[in-house]
Design a protein around this motif. Structure first.
Motif, PDB file in Angstrom:
ATOM      1  N   ASP A  24       0.961  -0.908  -0.315  1.00 60.25           N
ATOM      2  CA  ASP A  24       0.010  -0.054  -0.266  1.00 60.25           C
ATOM      3  C   ASP A  24       0.925   1.281   0.275  1.00 60.25           C
ATOM      4  O   ASP A  24       0.638   2.353  -0.782  1.00 60.25           O
ATOM      5  CB  ASP A  24      -0.675  -0.206   1.513  1.00 60.25           C
ATOM      6  CG  ASP A  24      -1.925  -0.806   0.993  1.00 60.25           C
ATOM      7  OD1 ASP A  24      -2.317  -1.493   0.197  1.00 60.25           O
ATOM      8  OD2 ASP A  24      -2.812  -1.503   2.034  1.00 60.25           O
ATOM      9  N   GLN A  25       1.939   1.812   1.005  1.00 55.43           N
ATOM     10  CA  GLN A  25       3.048   2.543   0.810  1.00 55.43           C
ATOM     11  C   GLN A  25       3.843   2.802  -0.467  1.00 55.43           C
ATOM     12  O   GLN A  25       4.096   3.710  -0.947  1.00 55.43           O
ATOM     13  CB  GLN A  25       3.682   2.638   1.831  1.00 55.43           C
ATOM     14  CG  GLN A  25       4.583   3.517   1.885  1.00 55.43           C
ATOM     15  CD  GLN A  25       4.454   4.734   2.694  1.00 55.43           C
ATOM     16  OE1 GLN A  25       2.808   4.842   2.739  1.00 55.43           O
ATOM     17  NE2 GLN A  25       5.014   5.452   2.871  1.00 55.43           N
ATOM     18  N   GLN A  26       4.090   1.896  -1.305  1.00 51.90           N
ATOM     19  CA  GLN A  26       4.556   1.688  -2.245  1.00 51.90           C
ATOM     20  C   GLN A  26       3.974   1.942  -3.582  1.00 51.90           C
ATOM     21  O   GLN A  26       4.250   3.023  -4.202  1.00 51.90           O
ATOM     22  CB  GLN A  26       5.446   0.399  -2.845  1.00 51.90           C
ATOM     23  CG  GLN A  26       6.172   0.525  -3.787  1.00 51.90           C
ATOM     24  CD  GLN A  26       6.984   0.994  -3.637  1.00 51.90           C
ATOM     25  OE1 GLN A  26       7.790   1.053  -2.801  1.00 51.90           O
ATOM     26  NE2 GLN A  26       7.801   2.077  -4.844  1.00 51.90           N
ATOM     27  N   ARG A  27       2.479   1.715  -3.538  1.00 47.66           N
ATOM     28  CA  ARG A  27       1.272   2.476  -4.659  1.00 47.66           C
ATOM     29  C   ARG A  27       1.441   4.315  -4.212  1.00 47.66           C
ATOM     30  O   ARG A  27       1.064   4.923  -4.896  1.00 47.66           O
ATOM     31  CB  ARG A  27       0.103   1.889  -4.365  1.00 47.66           C
ATOM     32  CG  ARG A  27       0.002   0.748  -4.606  1.00 47.66           C
ATOM     33  CD  ARG A  27      -2.324   0.340  -4.709  1.00 47.66           C
ATOM     34  NE  ARG A  27      -2.028  -0.468  -3.918  1.00 47.66           N
ATOM     35  CZ  ARG A  27      -1.535  -1.824  -3.267  1.00 47.66           C
ATOM     36  NH1 ARG A  27      -1.254  -2.731  -3.974  1.00 47.66           N
ATOM     37  NH2 ARG A  27      -2.624  -2.009  -2.097  1.00 47.66           N
ATOM     38  N   ARG A  28       1.232   4.650  -2.400  1.00 45.32           N
ATOM     39  CA  ARG A  28       1.185   5.547  -2.314  1.00 45.32           C
ATOM     40  C   ARG A  28       2.686   6.904  -3.076  1.00 45.32           C
ATOM     41  O   ARG A  28       2.536   7.847  -3.426  1.00 45.32           O
ATOM     42  CB  ARG A  28       0.950   5.989  -0.678  1.00 45.32           C
ATOM     43  CG  ARG A  28      -0.343   5.398   0.017  1.00 45.32           C
ATOM     44  CD  ARG A  28      -0.453   6.073   1.338  1.00 45.32           C
ATOM     45  NE  ARG A  28      -1.065   5.555   1.780  1.00 45.32           N
ATOM     46  CZ  ARG A  28      -1.359   4.519   2.671  1.00 45.32           C
ATOM     47  NH1 ARG A  28      -0.014   3.767   2.693  1.00 45.32           N
ATOM     48  NH2 ARG A  28      -2.316   3.645   3.100  1.00 45.32           N
ATOM     49  N   ILE A  29       3.971   5.742  -2.486  1.00 44.11           N
ATOM     50  CA  ILE A  29       5.171   6.527  -3.682  1.00 44.11           C
ATOM     51  C   ILE A  29       4.849   6.361  -4.987  1.00 44.11           C
ATOM     52  O   ILE A  29       5.092   8.417  -5.431  1.00 44.11           O
ATOM     53  CB  ILE A  29       5.852   6.050  -2.967  1.00 44.11           C
ATOM     54  CG1 ILE A  29       6.638   5.980  -1.188  1.00 44.11           C
ATOM     55  CG2 ILE A  29       7.456   6.162  -3.636  1.00 44.11           C
ATOM     56  CD1 ILE A  29       7.863   4.591  -0.746  1.00 44.11           C
ATOM     57  N   ASP A  30       3.952   5.156  -6.253  1.00 47.14           N
ATOM     58  CA  ASP A  30       4.070   5.510  -6.868  1.00 47.14           C
ATOM     59  C   ASP A  30       2.790   7.067  -7.702  1.00 47.14           C
ATOM     60  O   ASP A  30       3.855   6.627  -8.735  1.00 47.14           O
ATOM     61  CB  ASP A  30       3.853   4.213  -7.303  1.00 47.14           C
ATOM     62  CG  ASP A  30       4.676   3.114  -7.237  1.00 47.14           C
ATOM     63  OD1 ASP A  30       5.783   3.296  -7.235  1.00 47.14           O
ATOM     64  OD2 ASP A  30       4.364   1.871  -7.149  1.00 47.14           O
TER      65      ASP A  30
END
Length: 260
Positions: A244-250
């Motif tokens: 989920d956090q990686q999706r926010r970064i992306d």
């Protein structure tokens, strides 16, 4: 639950430590970072930073007692930073905190949740979790700042970036309106400028990159704390936090045109 005390529905039972109310105090179990945070809270009381919780001491079982700040927090507080006046008040709160802690030097050997290293030149003891949900409001006035567990030596810009991620917000129009309550798609570049000006930054240049760096650090630190078995971090990671956090970064990387 702390024996003999009453749970208060205003507090999240999945928080880092069991929480209960005892009159005007909040009772919380301690952990390895607690002495460092308590030292920080003592400093903030000494210098007159009115919005921090007050450390009232330890009880006979070693639980810490903190002063209770009455008002609106959580998701309702998040909605208070949607209007520009609330956004400005939020930024000014953060600046008052950083001014109050600018010259604070923790005790040698202070151990924080995410690090045990000392301050580096140019750093402060940052709050570390200064999301809108950890502010307390009475009407249009912000009167409190909660949940100091993730305080640690960092650049002050880390707190600024963390606040911006959630107050701008760095998420889709649909999520901003459905999840937070924005009445229309937010004007993100304007909100970044408004926050930066109210905080006292000379420019908003570089703040999108600062948020990206904060998002990446939050991912790293949360996974590291979860690996030590700390709750609720371990459950968050087990439930898919890293993805989920990686999706926010992306999302931040893909949508710079919405942000600058």
């Amino acid at each position: 639950m702390v024996p003999g005390l009453t749970a208060d529905p205003e507090f999240d039972s999945d928080s880092l430590r069991v929480i209960a109310r005892d009159g005007s105090a909040v009772v919380r179990r301690t952990d390895w970072w607690s002495p460092a945070v308590q030292g920080l809270l003592r400093h903030l009381e000494r210098v007159g930073f009115a919005e921090s919780v007050r450390f009232l001491g330890l009880d006979a079982d070693g639980n810490e007692r903190l002063g209770y700040i009455a008002g609106v927090s959580g998701m309702e507080a998040w909605r208070n930073v949607i209007p520009e006046a609330g956004l400005q008040a939020y930024a000014r709160l953060l600046r008052r905190y950083h001014d109050a802690v600018r010259d604070y030097v923790p005790e040698p050997g202070a151990a924080w949740m995410t690090t045990d290293r000392p301050l580096r030149p140019g750093e402060v003891v940052s709050h570390g979790d200064v999301g809108p949900w950890n502010t307390v409001w009475r009407g249009d006035e912000v009167v409190g700042l909660l949940d100091w567990d993730q305080a640690a030596p960092r650049p002050a810009l880390h707190d600024v970036a963390y606040a911006l991620e959630y107050a701008v917000p760095f998420r889709s129009d649909e999520d901003a309106m459905a999840d937070i309550g924005f009445p229309a798609p937010p004007d993100r570049p304007r909100r970044i400028r408004v926050f930066a000006e109210a905080y006292g930054l000379p420019t908003a240049d570089g703040l999108v990159d600062a948020v990206l760096a904060e998002q990446e650090e939050t991912l790293r630190a949360t996974v590291a704390v979860a690996a030590r078995g700390l709750q609720p971090h371990a459950d968050w990671v087990a439930a898919g936090f890293a993805a989920d956090q990686q999706r926010r970064i992306d999302w931040t990387r893909r949508n710079r045109s919405l942000l600058e």
